[in-house]
Design an enzyme around this catalytic site. Structure first.
Site, PDB file in Angstrom:
ATOM      1  N   MET A   1      43.112  31.811  30.287  1.00 24.31           N
ATOM      2  CA  MET A   1      42.703  31.353  28.949  1.00 24.31           C
ATOM      3  C   MET A   1      43.256  29.967  28.682  1.00 24.31           C
ATOM      4  O   MET A   1      44.449  29.723  28.925  1.00 24.31           O
ATOM      5  CB  MET A   1      43.228  32.317  27.889  1.00 24.31           C
ATOM      6  CG  MET A   1      42.774  33.742  28.086  1.00 24.31           C
ATOM      7  SD  MET A   1      43.412  34.780  26.770  1.00 24.31           S
ATOM      8  CE  MET A   1      42.736  36.362  27.250  1.00 24.31           C
TER       9      MET A   1
ATOM     10  N   ASP B   1      34.352  44.530  30.214  1.00 27.53           N
ATOM     11  CA  ASP B   1      35.715  44.043  29.963  1.00 27.53           C
ATOM     12  C   ASP B   1      36.037  44.066  28.477  1.00 27.53           C
ATOM     13  O   ASP B   1      35.429  43.330  27.695  1.00 27.53           O
ATOM     14  CB  ASP B   1      35.831  42.609  30.518  1.00 27.53           C
ATOM     15  CG  ASP B   1      37.235  42.037  30.394  1.00 27.53           C
ATOM     16  OD1 ASP B   1      38.161  42.771  30.031  1.00 27.53           O
ATOM     17  OD2 ASP B   1      37.389  40.827  30.684  1.00 27.53           O
ATOM     18  N   GLY B   2      37.011  44.903  28.122  1.00 29.95           N
ATOM     19  CA  GLY B   2      37.522  44.921  26.753  1.00 29.95           C
ATOM     20  C   GLY B   2      37.488  46.298  26.122  1.00 29.95           C
ATOM     21  O   GLY B   2      36.420  46.882  25.960  1.00 29.95           O
ATOM     22  N   GLY B   3      38.679  46.808  25.815  1.00 29.58           N
ATOM     23  CA  GLY B   3      38.768  48.079  25.092  1.00 29.58           C
ATOM     24  C   GLY B   3      38.350  49.298  25.887  1.00 29.58           C
ATOM     25  O   GLY B   3      37.990  50.318  25.305  1.00 29.58           O
TER      26      GLY B   3
ATOM     27  N   HIS C   1      38.848  35.828  35.870  1.00 30.35           N
ATOM     28  CA  HIS C   1      37.985  35.668  34.698  1.00 30.35           C
ATOM     29  C   HIS C   1      38.407  34.402  33.963  1.00 30.35           C
ATOM     30  O   HIS C   1      39.450  34.362  33.317  1.00 30.35           O
ATOM     31  CB  HIS C   1      38.153  36.929  33.813  1.00 30.35           C
ATOM     32  CG  HIS C   1      37.368  36.901  32.549  1.00 30.35           C
ATOM     33  ND1 HIS C   1      37.576  37.812  31.533  1.00 30.35           N
ATOM     34  CD2 HIS C   1      36.354  36.100  32.128  1.00 30.35           C
ATOM     35  CE1 HIS C   1      36.741  37.560  30.533  1.00 30.35           C
ATOM     36  NE2 HIS C   1      35.997  36.527  30.860  1.00 30.35           N
TER      37      HIS C   1
ATOM     38  N   ASP D   1      43.058  37.155  33.822  1.00 28.27           N
ATOM     39  CA  ASP D   1      42.457  36.479  32.672  1.00 28.27           C
ATOM     40  C   ASP D   1      43.071  35.111  32.454  1.00 28.27           C
ATOM     41  O   ASP D   1      44.223  35.006  32.020  1.00 28.27           O
ATOM     42  CB  ASP D   1      42.679  37.324  31.411  1.00 28.27           C
ATOM     43  CG  ASP D   1      41.820  38.567  31.404  1.00 28.27           C
ATOM     44  OD1 ASP D   1      40.590  38.430  31.508  1.00 28.27           O
ATOM     45  OD2 ASP D   1      42.378  39.677  31.297  1.00 28.27           O
TER      46      ASP D   1
ATOM     47  N   HIS E   1      42.275  42.139  37.871  1.00 28.53           N
ATOM     48  CA  HIS E   1      41.566  41.266  36.937  1.00 28.53           C
ATOM     49  C   HIS E   1      42.562  40.275  36.342  1.00 28.53           C
ATOM     50  O   HIS E   1      43.551  40.667  35.712  1.00 28.53           O
ATOM     51  CB  HIS E   1      40.913  42.125  35.850  1.00 28.53           C
ATOM     52  CG  HIS E   1      40.027  41.369  34.921  1.00 28.53           C
ATOM     53  ND1 HIS E   1      38.725  41.029  35.242  1.00 28.53           N
ATOM     54  CD2 HIS E   1      40.241  40.881  33.675  1.00 28.53           C
ATOM     55  CE1 HIS E   1      38.176  40.378  34.224  1.00 28.53           C
ATOM     56  NE2 HIS E   1      39.088  40.265  33.267  1.00 28.53           N
TER      57      HIS E   1
ATOM     58  N   MET F   1      38.273  32.040  31.153  1.00 23.82           N
ATOM     59  CA  MET F   1      37.908  31.787  29.754  1.00 23.82           C
ATOM     60  C   MET F   1      38.338  30.361  29.439  1.00 23.82           C
ATOM     61  O   MET F   1      39.331  30.106  28.738  1.00 23.82           O
ATOM     62  CB  MET F   1      38.593  32.831  28.853  1.00 23.82           C
ATOM     63  CG  MET F   1      37.924  34.192  28.949  1.00 23.82           C
ATOM     64  SD  MET F   1      38.950  35.542  28.349  1.00 23.82           S
ATOM     65  CE  MET F   1      39.898  35.864  29.826  1.00 23.82           C
TER      66      MET F   1
ATOM     67  N   GLY G   1      44.035  40.952  24.581  1.00 21.83           N
ATOM     68  CA  GLY G   1      43.982  42.332  25.037  1.00 21.83           C
ATOM     69  C   GLY G   1      44.148  43.271  23.849  1.00 21.83           C
ATOM     70  O   GLY G   1      44.426  42.825  22.731  1.00 21.83           O
ATOM     71  N   GLY G   2      43.938  44.535  24.090  1.00 19.89           N
ATOM     72  CA  GLY G   2      44.231  45.549  23.075  1.00 19.89           C
ATOM     73  C   GLY G   2      43.243  45.660  21.926  1.00 19.89           C
ATOM     74  O   GLY G   2      43.567  46.263  20.900  1.00 19.89           O
TER      75      GLY G   2
ATOM     76  N   SER H   1      43.698  44.776  34.127  1.00 20.90           N
ATOM     77  CA  SER H   1      43.859  43.394  33.665  1.00 20.90           C
ATOM     78  C   SER H   1      45.337  43.087  33.465  1.00 20.90           C
ATOM     79  O   SER H   1      46.009  43.709  32.639  1.00 20.90           O
ATOM     80  CB  SER H   1      43.106  43.179  32.356  1.00 20.90           C
ATOM     81  OG  SER H   1      43.580  41.983  31.754  1.00 20.90           O
TER      82      SER H   1
ATOM     83  N   MET I   1      31.216  41.219  28.133  1.00 18.69           N
ATOM     84  CA  MET I   1      32.413  41.327  27.290  1.00 18.69           C
ATOM     85  C   MET I   1      32.152  42.387  26.216  1.00 18.69           C
ATOM     86  O   MET I   1      31.204  42.263  25.440  1.00 18.69           O
ATOM     87  CB  MET I   1      32.711  39.989  26.594  1.00 18.69           C
ATOM     88  CG  MET I   1      33.255  38.887  27.469  1.00 18.69           C
ATOM     89  SD  MET I   1      34.759  39.277  28.385  1.00 18.69           S
ATOM     90  CE  MET I   1      35.906  39.794  27.095  1.00 18.69           C
TER      91      MET I   1
HETATM   92  C1  DX5 Z   1      40.045  39.711  26.895  1.00 17.55           C
HETATM   93  C2  DX5 Z   1      40.242  39.814  28.392  1.00 17.55           C
HETATM   94  C3  DX5 Z   1      40.365  41.208  28.867  1.00 17.55           C
HETATM   95  C4  DX5 Z   1      41.570  41.944  28.334  1.00 17.55           C
HETATM   96  C5  DX5 Z   1      41.257  43.398  28.356  1.00 17.55           C
HETATM   97  O1  DX5 Z   1      39.797  38.388  26.545  1.00 17.55           O
HETATM   98  O2  DX5 Z   1      39.149  39.227  29.062  1.00 17.55           O
HETATM   99  O3  DX5 Z   1      40.336  41.257  30.297  1.00 17.55           O
HETATM  100  O4  DX5 Z   1      42.732  41.702  29.058  1.00 17.55           O
HETATM  101  O5  DX5 Z   1      42.329  44.081  27.756  1.00 17.55           O
HETATM  102  P1  DX5 Z   1      42.112  45.515  27.112  1.00 17.55           P
HETATM  103  O6  DX5 Z   1      41.642  46.424  28.219  1.00 17.55           O
HETATM  104  O7  DX5 Z   1      43.461  45.860  26.609  1.00 17.55           O
HETATM  105  O8  DX5 Z   1      41.066  45.402  26.035  1.00 17.55           O
HETATM  106 ZN    ZN Z   2      38.941  39.604  31.266  1.00 19.44          ZN
END
Ligand code: DX5
Ligand code: ZN
Length: 223
Positions: free
Chosen positions: A39, A177-179, A68, A37, A35, A70, A146-147, A10, A139
């Site tokens: 937003m 997706d996420g963590g 993706h 993102d 990927h 959002m 992120g993070g 991502s 999700m």
């Molecule tokens: C969160 C995003 C993710 C994010 C993942 O809203 O959709 O794609 O970048 O980042 P990590 O892998 O650091 O959780």
């Molecule tokens: Zn994402």
């Protein structure tokens, strides 16, 4: 026959001052998808980047662009993202008043169509739209940043989705997706996820190739 594992770094976790170089580095390091993102500061509390940035990056990359969205009512922007060079557009179930129409629009543009579910949205809401989807994104954090840490319940949710797809005889990608990092990639993979997004888990590491390899190895071993 299980679908291939795909690793999707991502870009949100990359050096925003040098995105072109970041994309080139993960492409060289063996990423399958990129990927992206998007937003809008309304559907999620954060603002990232839009179609112009994706168009600029498309020029220098052959990677599969996994976008993706959002974004509230993403139907308003699908043409822009298609023209920018997206390969897959994933919209949020929670952001579309008329999800079926939005999915048909994406397919009409010749792109692959995905639907993302927030942690509180059950997989059952997808039952009637499954025949039209190429991918479902689970999700494993609340979208926007992120993070964050992987929400443990996501593993069981992925398993419920995999069972639902089996029953419906639909063989499509399950993305998480996420963590996700090499430390926990076995969890979603064991439940049936085959597309693993990793922001910090790749861009936060010094050796991108090693990070991608480690995630892939852990995921493959868990199936
Ligand atoms: C969160 C995003 C993710 C994010 C993942 O809203 O959709 O794609 O970048 O980042 P990590 O892998 O650091 O959780
Ligand atoms: Zn994402």
């Amino acid at each position: 026959m299980a679908r291939d594992i795909k690793i999707a770094p991502s870009l949100l976790a990359a050096d925003m001052g040098d995105l072109r170089q970041a994309v080139a580095r993960v492409e060289q390091a063996g990423a399958d998808y990129l990927h992206l993102d998007v937003m809008d500061g309304a559907f999620v509390p954060n603002i990232s980047f839009g179609a112009d940035v994706i168009r600029a990056l498309r020029k220098g990359s052959r990677l599969f662009f996994d976008v993706h969205l959002m974004v509230e009512e993403p139907g308003r922007y699908l043409d822009d993202f298609a023209a920018a060079g997206a390969d897959l557009l994933t919209v949020h179930y929670e952001a579309c008043r008329h999800l079926h129409r939005v999915i048909q629009q994406i397919k009409g543009l010749g792109l692959k169509a995905g639907v993302a579910l927030n942690p509180a949205t059950p997989v059952s809401v997808l039952e009637d739209i499954l025949p039209d989807l190429d991918l479902v994104l689970i999700m494993s954090v609340n979208p926007g940043f992120g993070g964050q840490s992987y929400i443990t319940e996501s593993t069981a949710k992925i398993a419920r989705l995999a069972a639902m797809l089996d029953t419906a005889e639909r063989d499509i990608d399950i993305e998480v997706d996420g963590g996700v990092s090499a430390k926990n990639a076995a969890l979603p993979a064991s439940a049936g996820a085959n597309v693993l997004v990793a922001g910090t888990g790749v861009f936060g590491q010094t050796d991108f190739a090693q990070a991608i390899n480690n995630i892939r190895t852990k995921a493959a071993a868990a199936r």
